[in-house]
Design a protein around this motif. Structure first.
Motif, PDB file in Angstrom:
ATOM      1  N   ILE A  26       4.980  -9.651  17.251  1.00 12.27           N
ATOM      2  CA  ILE A  26       4.607  -9.595  15.061  1.00 12.27           C
ATOM      3  C   ILE A  26       5.765  -8.753  14.712  1.00 12.27           C
ATOM      4  O   ILE A  26       5.233  -7.087  15.442  1.00 12.27           O
ATOM      5  N   LEU A  27       6.227  -8.325  13.733  1.00 10.89           N
ATOM      6  CA  LEU A  27       6.878  -7.286  13.183  1.00 10.89           C
ATOM      7  C   LEU A  27       6.262  -6.649  12.397  1.00 10.89           C
ATOM      8  O   LEU A  27       5.912  -7.669  10.703  1.00 10.89           O
ATOM      9  N   PHE A  28       6.074  -5.183  12.532  1.00  8.50           N
ATOM     10  CA  PHE A  28       5.356  -4.449  10.942  1.00  8.50           C
ATOM     11  C   PHE A  28       6.044  -3.514  10.828  1.00  8.50           C
ATOM     12  O   PHE A  28       7.222  -3.028  10.791  1.00  8.50           O
ATOM     13  N   ASP A  29       6.411  -3.048   9.340  1.00 12.95           N
ATOM     14  CA  ASP A  29       7.018  -2.251   8.367  1.00 12.95           C
ATOM     15  C   ASP A  29       5.391  -0.955   8.832  1.00 12.95           C
ATOM     16  O   ASP A  29       4.813  -0.978   7.866  1.00 12.95           O
ATOM     17  N   ASP A  30       6.183   0.557   9.507  1.00  7.01           N
ATOM     18  CA  ASP A  30       5.484   1.448   9.355  1.00  7.01           C
ATOM     19  C   ASP A  30       5.088   2.497   7.934  1.00  7.01           C
ATOM     20  O   ASP A  30       4.688   3.484   7.945  1.00  7.01           O
ATOM     21  N   ASN A 142      14.821   0.832   7.541  1.00  9.94           N
ATOM     22  CA  ASN A 142      14.083  -0.755   7.459  1.00  9.94           C
ATOM     23  C   ASN A 142      13.106   0.344   8.415  1.00  9.94           C
ATOM     24  O   ASN A 142      13.781   1.620   9.007  1.00  9.94           O
ATOM     25  N   HIS A 143      11.596  -0.131   8.145  1.00 11.61           N
ATOM     26  CA  HIS A 143      10.383   0.641   9.122  1.00 11.61           C
ATOM     27  C   HIS A 143       9.990   0.022  10.166  1.00 11.61           C
ATOM     28  O   HIS A 143       8.566  -0.201  10.421  1.00 11.61           O
ATOM     29  N   LEU A 194     -12.843   1.650  17.651  1.00 13.70           N
ATOM     30  CA  LEU A 194     -12.530   2.440  16.125  1.00 13.70           C
ATOM     31  C   LEU A 194     -11.585   1.560  15.433  1.00 13.70           C
ATOM     32  O   LEU A 194     -11.141   1.791  15.282  1.00 13.70           O
ATOM     33  N   ALA A 195     -11.939   1.686  13.728  1.00 14.10           N
ATOM     34  CA  ALA A 195     -11.447   1.808  12.828  1.00 14.10           C
ATOM     35  C   ALA A 195     -10.309   2.839  12.496  1.00 14.10           C
ATOM     36  O   ALA A 195     -11.134   3.346  11.735  1.00 14.10           O
ATOM     37  N   LEU A 196      -9.430   2.940  12.302  1.00 13.86           N
ATOM     38  CA  LEU A 196      -8.675   3.077  11.549  1.00 13.86           C
ATOM     39  C   LEU A 196      -7.152   2.267  10.238  1.00 13.86           C
ATOM     40  O   LEU A 196      -6.765   1.521  10.300  1.00 13.86           O
ATOM     41  N   LEU A 197      -7.665   3.301   9.054  1.00 10.36           N
ATOM     42  CA  LEU A 197      -6.736   2.881   8.100  1.00 10.36           C
ATOM     43  C   LEU A 197      -5.467   3.305   8.404  1.00 10.36           C
ATOM     44  O   LEU A 197      -5.320   3.973   9.012  1.00 10.36           O
ATOM     45  N   PRO A 198      -4.686   2.378   7.651  1.00 14.99           N
ATOM     46  CA  PRO A 198      -3.056   2.551   7.575  1.00 14.99           C
ATOM     47  C   PRO A 198      -3.093   3.623   7.084  1.00 14.99           C
ATOM     48  O   PRO A 198      -2.035   4.467   6.726  1.00 14.99           O
ATOM     49  N   THR A 199      -3.705   4.353   6.068  1.00 15.07           N
ATOM     50  CA  THR A 199      -3.677   5.518   5.267  1.00 15.07           C
ATOM     51  C   THR A 199      -4.319   7.108   5.989  1.00 15.07           C
ATOM     52  O   THR A 199      -3.645   7.921   5.839  1.00 15.07           O
TER      53      THR A 199
END
Length: 246
Positions: A26-30, A142-143, A194-199
Protein backbone atom coordinates in the motif's frame (compact mmCIF):
# COMPACT_ATOMS: atom_id res chain seq x y z
CA UNK A 1 -14.94 1.07 8.33
CA UNK A 2 -11.53 0.63 9.97
CA UNK A 3 -9.00 -1.83 8.61
CA UNK A 4 -5.29 -2.28 9.20
CA UNK A 5 -2.45 -2.58 6.73
CA UNK A 6 -1.75 -6.12 7.93
CA UNK A 7 -5.39 -7.05 7.40
CA UNK A 8 -5.48 -5.53 3.92
CA UNK A 9 -2.49 -7.65 2.94
CA UNK A 10 -4.80 -10.66 3.19
CA UNK A 11 -7.49 -9.16 0.94
CA UNK A 12 -8.03 -10.28 -2.64
CA UNK A 13 -8.99 -7.84 -5.40
CA UNK A 14 -11.97 -8.52 -7.65
CA UNK A 15 -12.38 -6.80 -11.00
CA UNK A 16 -15.84 -6.76 -12.58
CA UNK A 17 -15.10 -10.01 -14.44
CA UNK A 18 -12.48 -11.93 -12.43
CA UNK A 19 -10.20 -12.16 -9.40
CA UNK A 20 -6.98 -10.27 -10.12
CA UNK A 21 -4.87 -11.35 -7.14
CA UNK A 22 -4.08 -9.97 -3.72
CA UNK A 23 -2.68 -6.76 -2.25
CA UNK A 24 1.12 -6.75 -2.28
CA UNK A 25 1.63 -3.36 -0.64
CA UNK A 26 0.00 0.00 0.00
CA UNK A 27 1.33 3.44 -0.92
CA UNK A 28 0.44 6.36 1.33
CA UNK A 29 1.05 10.10 1.24
CA UNK A 30 3.33 11.08 4.13
CA UNK A 31 2.10 14.68 3.92
CA UNK A 32 -1.65 14.11 4.19
CA UNK A 33 -1.44 10.51 5.54
CA UNK A 34 -3.94 9.21 3.03
CA UNK A 35 -3.74 5.91 1.15
CA UNK A 36 -3.11 6.70 -2.52
CA UNK A 37 -2.67 3.25 -4.11
CA UNK A 38 -3.10 -0.45 -3.53
CA UNK A 39 -0.30 -2.39 -5.22
CA UNK A 40 -1.82 -5.51 -6.76
CA UNK A 41 0.13 -8.76 -6.89
CA UNK A 42 -0.94 -10.09 -10.29
CA UNK A 43 1.24 -13.21 -10.60
CA UNK A 44 -1.79 -15.43 -11.32
CA UNK A 45 -2.80 -13.66 -14.52
CA UNK A 46 -0.07 -11.29 -15.74
CA UNK A 47 3.33 -12.32 -17.19
CA UNK A 48 6.34 -11.95 -14.90
CA UNK A 49 3.98 -10.92 -12.08
CA UNK A 50 3.86 -7.35 -13.46
CA UNK A 51 2.75 -4.89 -10.80
CA UNK A 52 -0.17 -2.52 -11.25
CA UNK A 53 -1.52 0.06 -8.83
CA UNK A 54 -5.16 0.70 -8.03
CA UNK A 55 -6.40 4.01 -6.66
CA UNK A 56 -9.14 4.06 -3.99
CA UNK A 57 -11.04 6.06 -6.63
CA UNK A 58 -11.74 2.67 -8.28
CA UNK A 59 -12.85 0.82 -5.15
CA UNK A 60 -16.58 0.07 -5.15
CA UNK A 61 -17.05 -2.46 -2.32
CA UNK A 62 -14.95 -3.58 0.65
CA UNK A 63 -16.12 -6.86 2.16
CA UNK A 64 -14.60 -7.60 5.56
CA UNK A 65 -16.45 -10.90 5.89
CA UNK A 66 -14.74 -12.33 2.81
CA UNK A 67 -11.58 -10.16 2.82
CA UNK A 68 -12.22 -8.83 -0.68
CA UNK A 69 -12.07 -5.48 -2.44
CA UNK A 70 -14.15 -4.94 -5.59
CA UNK A 71 -12.96 -2.42 -8.17
CA UNK A 72 -15.09 -0.76 -10.84
CA UNK A 73 -13.16 -1.95 -13.89
CA UNK A 74 -12.52 -5.16 -15.78
CA UNK A 75 -9.30 -7.16 -15.78
CA UNK A 76 -8.34 -6.11 -19.31
CA UNK A 77 -8.44 -2.44 -18.33
CA UNK A 78 -6.11 -3.14 -15.44
CA UNK A 79 -3.88 -5.35 -17.57
CA UNK A 80 -3.27 -2.48 -20.00
CA UNK A 81 -2.78 0.17 -17.32
CA UNK A 82 0.63 1.83 -16.85
CA UNK A 83 2.86 -0.45 -14.80
CA UNK A 84 5.23 0.53 -12.01
CA UNK A 85 8.79 -0.39 -11.23
CA UNK A 86 8.50 -1.46 -7.60
CA UNK A 87 12.18 -0.67 -7.07
CA UNK A 88 11.77 3.00 -7.99
CA UNK A 89 9.69 5.82 -6.46
CA UNK A 90 6.32 6.55 -8.05
CA UNK A 91 6.69 9.93 -9.75
CA UNK A 92 4.06 12.61 -10.34
CA UNK A 93 4.61 12.09 -14.08
CA UNK A 94 3.61 8.44 -13.66
CA UNK A 95 0.53 9.49 -11.67
CA UNK A 96 -0.53 11.89 -14.42
CA UNK A 97 -0.19 9.09 -17.00
CA UNK A 98 -2.17 6.71 -14.78
CA UNK A 99 -4.97 9.18 -14.09
CA UNK A 100 -5.25 10.11 -17.75
CA UNK A 101 -5.51 6.42 -18.63
CA UNK A 102 -8.37 5.87 -16.19
CA UNK A 103 -9.98 9.26 -16.87
CA UNK A 104 -9.89 10.40 -13.24
CA UNK A 105 -9.70 13.91 -11.88
CA UNK A 106 -6.38 14.73 -10.23
CA UNK A 107 -6.41 14.45 -6.43
CA UNK A 108 -3.54 16.95 -6.17
CA UNK A 109 -5.59 19.80 -7.65
CA UNK A 110 -7.62 21.25 -4.81
CA UNK A 111 -7.31 22.02 -1.10
CA UNK A 112 -8.12 18.63 0.42
CA UNK A 113 -6.68 15.12 0.48
CA UNK A 114 -8.87 14.29 -2.53
CA UNK A 115 -8.77 17.65 -4.26
CA UNK A 116 -12.12 19.37 -3.90
CA UNK A 117 -13.84 16.24 -2.58
CA UNK A 118 -14.22 14.34 0.69
CA UNK A 119 -14.29 10.88 -0.87
CA UNK A 120 -11.99 9.47 -3.56
CA UNK A 121 -14.76 7.89 -5.66
CA UNK A 122 -16.02 11.39 -6.54
CA UNK A 123 -12.90 11.82 -8.70
CA UNK A 124 -14.09 9.04 -11.03
CA UNK A 125 -16.23 11.57 -12.96
CA UNK A 126 -14.60 11.80 -16.45
CA UNK A 127 -15.69 15.44 -16.70
CA UNK A 128 -13.06 16.26 -14.09
CA UNK A 129 -10.31 15.07 -16.42
CA UNK A 130 -11.65 17.35 -19.14
CA UNK A 131 -11.54 20.25 -16.69
CA UNK A 132 -8.06 19.46 -15.28
CA UNK A 133 -5.53 22.25 -15.61
CA UNK A 134 -2.66 21.58 -17.95
CA UNK A 135 -0.18 23.66 -15.97
CA UNK A 136 0.71 21.38 -13.05
CA UNK A 137 4.19 22.78 -12.45
CA UNK A 138 3.33 23.67 -8.85
CA UNK A 139 2.21 20.12 -8.12
CA UNK A 140 5.12 18.05 -9.41
CA UNK A 141 6.22 16.62 -6.05
CA UNK A 142 4.38 13.78 -4.36
CA UNK A 143 5.05 12.22 -0.95
CA UNK A 144 4.43 8.53 -1.52
CA UNK A 145 5.74 5.88 0.87
CA UNK A 146 5.13 2.14 0.99
CA UNK A 147 3.57 0.80 4.18
CA UNK A 148 5.70 -2.30 3.70
CA UNK A 149 8.83 -0.13 3.77
CA UNK A 150 7.91 2.06 6.75
CA UNK A 151 6.66 -0.90 8.78
CA UNK A 152 9.74 -1.80 10.82
CA UNK A 153 11.22 1.72 10.92
CA UNK A 154 12.54 2.77 14.34
CA UNK A 155 10.55 5.42 16.21
CA UNK A 156 12.75 8.33 17.38
CA UNK A 157 11.35 10.46 20.20
CA UNK A 158 12.95 13.81 21.07
CA UNK A 159 15.35 12.07 23.47
CA UNK A 160 15.76 8.42 22.41
CA UNK A 161 14.58 5.61 20.14
CA UNK A 162 11.62 3.55 21.35
CA UNK A 163 10.27 0.62 19.35
CA UNK A 164 9.29 0.48 15.69
CA UNK A 165 6.26 1.02 13.45
CA UNK A 166 4.35 -2.25 13.11
CA UNK A 167 0.97 -1.36 11.58
CA UNK A 168 -1.34 1.36 10.22
CA UNK A 169 -5.06 1.82 10.88
CA UNK A 170 -7.02 3.07 7.85
CA UNK A 171 -10.51 4.57 7.66
CA UNK A 172 -11.88 3.31 4.33
CA UNK A 173 -14.53 6.04 4.13
CA UNK A 174 -11.84 8.44 2.90
CA UNK A 175 -8.76 6.15 3.06
CA UNK A 176 -7.11 8.31 5.71
CA UNK A 177 -4.60 6.78 8.13
CA UNK A 178 -6.08 7.31 11.59
CA UNK A 179 -3.34 5.69 13.69
CA UNK A 180 0.15 4.27 13.41
CA UNK A 181 0.99 1.45 15.80
CA UNK A 182 4.34 1.36 17.62
CA UNK A 183 5.69 -1.96 18.88
CA UNK A 184 8.11 -1.51 21.80
CA UNK A 185 8.97 -5.20 22.09
CA UNK A 186 12.50 -4.75 20.73
CA UNK A 187 13.20 -2.09 23.37
CA UNK A 188 11.11 -3.12 26.39
CA UNK A 189 10.86 -6.78 27.49
CA UNK A 190 7.26 -7.90 27.08
CA UNK A 191 6.62 -4.84 24.94
CA UNK A 192 3.55 -2.74 24.28
CA UNK A 193 1.61 -1.66 21.21
CA UNK A 194 1.23 2.12 21.42
CA UNK A 195 -0.83 4.57 19.37
CA UNK A 196 0.59 7.42 17.27
CA UNK A 197 -1.46 10.01 15.42
CA UNK A 198 -0.29 11.20 11.99
CA UNK A 199 0.03 14.67 13.54
CA UNK A 200 2.68 13.25 15.91
CA UNK A 201 5.03 12.59 12.98
CA UNK A 202 7.84 15.05 12.33
CA UNK A 203 9.67 13.18 9.57
CA UNK A 204 9.96 9.80 7.89
CA UNK A 205 13.58 9.27 6.84
CA UNK A 206 14.12 6.39 4.43
CA UNK A 207 17.92 6.68 4.60
CA UNK A 208 18.05 6.05 8.36
CA UNK A 209 14.89 3.88 8.45
CA UNK A 210 13.53 6.12 11.17
CA UNK A 211 10.24 7.86 12.00
CA UNK A 212 10.83 10.98 14.11
CA UNK A 213 7.98 12.10 16.37
CA UNK A 214 7.20 15.24 18.38
CA UNK A 215 6.90 13.30 21.64
CA UNK A 216 9.56 12.71 24.25
CA UNK A 217 10.13 9.25 25.72
CA UNK A 218 7.61 9.63 28.55
CA UNK A 219 5.04 11.15 26.22
CA UNK A 220 5.16 8.16 23.91
CA UNK A 221 5.10 5.62 26.74
CA UNK A 222 2.01 7.36 28.14
CA UNK A 223 0.07 6.65 24.95
CA UNK A 224 -2.77 4.06 25.12
CA UNK A 225 -1.72 0.42 24.91
CA UNK A 226 -3.61 -0.91 21.91
CA UNK A 227 -5.67 -4.09 21.76
CA UNK A 228 -4.64 -5.48 18.36
CA UNK A 229 -7.87 -7.51 18.08
CA UNK A 230 -9.96 -4.31 18.20
CA UNK A 231 -8.19 -2.30 15.49
CA UNK A 232 -11.02 -2.90 13.02
CA UNK A 233 -13.59 -1.42 15.42
CA UNK A 234 -14.43 2.17 14.56
CA UNK A 235 -15.74 3.04 18.02
CA UNK A 236 -12.60 1.67 19.65
CA UNK A 237 -10.36 3.71 17.33
CA UNK A 238 -12.43 6.85 17.96
CA UNK A 239 -12.03 6.30 21.72
CA UNK A 240 -8.24 5.90 21.35
CA UNK A 241 -8.03 9.13 19.33
CA UNK A 242 -10.18 10.90 21.94
CA UNK A 243 -7.92 9.69 24.76
CA UNK A 244 -4.85 11.06 22.99
CA UNK A 245 -6.52 14.38 22.18
CA UNK A 246 -7.39 15.10 25.83
Amino acid sequence: MMVTYKQLKHFSIHATDKDIGGIRDILFDDDSFVIRYLVADTNTWLPLSRKVVISPISVSIINRDHDTIDVAMDAETLKNSPTIDEHKPVSREYEETLFRYFGYGYYWIGPGAWGDFSHPTELADPKLMDEAREDLSANKENHLRACGEVSGYEVATTDDNVGHICDFVVDTRNWAIRLLVVDTNNWLPGGKKLALLPTDILQIDWSSHRVSVKLDHDGLMARPDIDIDKLGNGEYIADIVHQIAK
